[in-house]
Design a protein around this motif. Sequence first.
Motif: not given
Ligand code: ZN
Length: 441
Positions: A21, A24, A26, A39-40, A43
């Motif tokens: 992304k 990040c 991901c 996700t993290c 994001c």
């Molecule tokens: Zn993320």
Amino acid sequence: MNDYRLIVGLETHIELATKQKMFCGCSADYFQQTPNSHTCPVCLGLPGALPVPNLEAIRAVILIGLALNCKINLESFFERKHYFYPDLPKGYQISQYLKPFCFDGYLEVGDKKVRITRVHLEEDTGKLLHGAQLKDKAGSYLDFNRSGVPLVEIVTEPDIDSPELASEYLKKLQLVVQYLGVSDCDMEKGSMRCEPNISITKKPTGLPDYKVEVKNINSFRFVKKSIEYEIDRQKAILETGSLPAQETRRYVESTGSTESMRSKEEAHDYRYFPEPDIPPFHFDTKFLDEIKKELSDKELPDARLNSLITIHKLRIEDANLLTEEKTLGDLFFKTVQKNIDANKLGTFIVNKKNILRDKSPQDILSMFNDVHKKEDVDPQELMNAVQTVISANSQAVEDYKKGKQQSLQFLLGQTMKALGKKVDAQKVIQELKNKIGYTGS
Ligand code: ZN
Ligand code: MN
């Protein structure tokens, strides 16, 4: 249109096919994945999470900008664009405003030039799912897998003066970005989305005092239809002496019409300011030269079309199709060889594209040779076959003598059939003409 002029500018969003992304680690490949599995904290916009820009995405946006003949800002930075919507967890989108990576370019569409105002980089939002998109559930759900996927925004000047040019521009843009290999630009999957800004005016020059933005369009055909609909709608309002409202509307597929969503925002509504968590960029010319080199190593659609027509002597229709369907064109280039007729190979691949799509170049070559190989024929055997066919088809012979070319093609087919093999058609035609004693064409 009568005495009205159509004025359209297009904003196009394209998701980049990067590994990660925008800010990040991901995976950006979220299509059809379990909701919220990519996700993290970054994001999801959780407190304390810090964004780190993705260099692969920055190179890709500059590559697109260069392909669109843009100038590149060597000094650039991200900004925060604020608005509230449930799919935007931070309450702002990291985007660019004052210093887009690329600006001031153009794209040639047929014999027209559509000027490009800017090409900038931002992050995609999450996705809200409701109603028919949810099988057994009531209410609305949020999927943040798309949140933070790199998104390129390409904005044109209001140079588009017909619904056809709008869809031609989008097709060309899609093709260029696909050839660059940085996105699949699949409108159905949502990796390419576009929003026309539409207005009409009787003024001979200059812009009207309003514009209408249409959102929610996911096909070239709908872009065209939404513009056609807006022309009629806006004209009816102008004819009464009033001005259409400056607003954002959505396209409604089922009726082919548009409906009002909200009054149109202006830039100051978004309270843009420089993103404090990401330092500004200072690119050196060496970095830019690397990307220019990368671009010069790639084949763009115009160059492919040109080489198919001028070097390989393909029919225009075949050349267009092998340019528009890049993977099919790639197959042609992998298959074509010095000793085979490229023109015939092009037509062969186009005609049989549905069968050939998954075949290897070797398979295609042997299928092509099967169809086009010419077997030897004994002159006596040929004469006998021609004699038999002529005796059995006197009507066709008469028709041919009266100038009907199809009859000759028919007799040719009959002779091939009688021979039971594929021989040089020119030889057969010559023999048929000799036997019939017809001296015309
Ligand atoms: Zn993320
Ligand atoms: Mn945008």
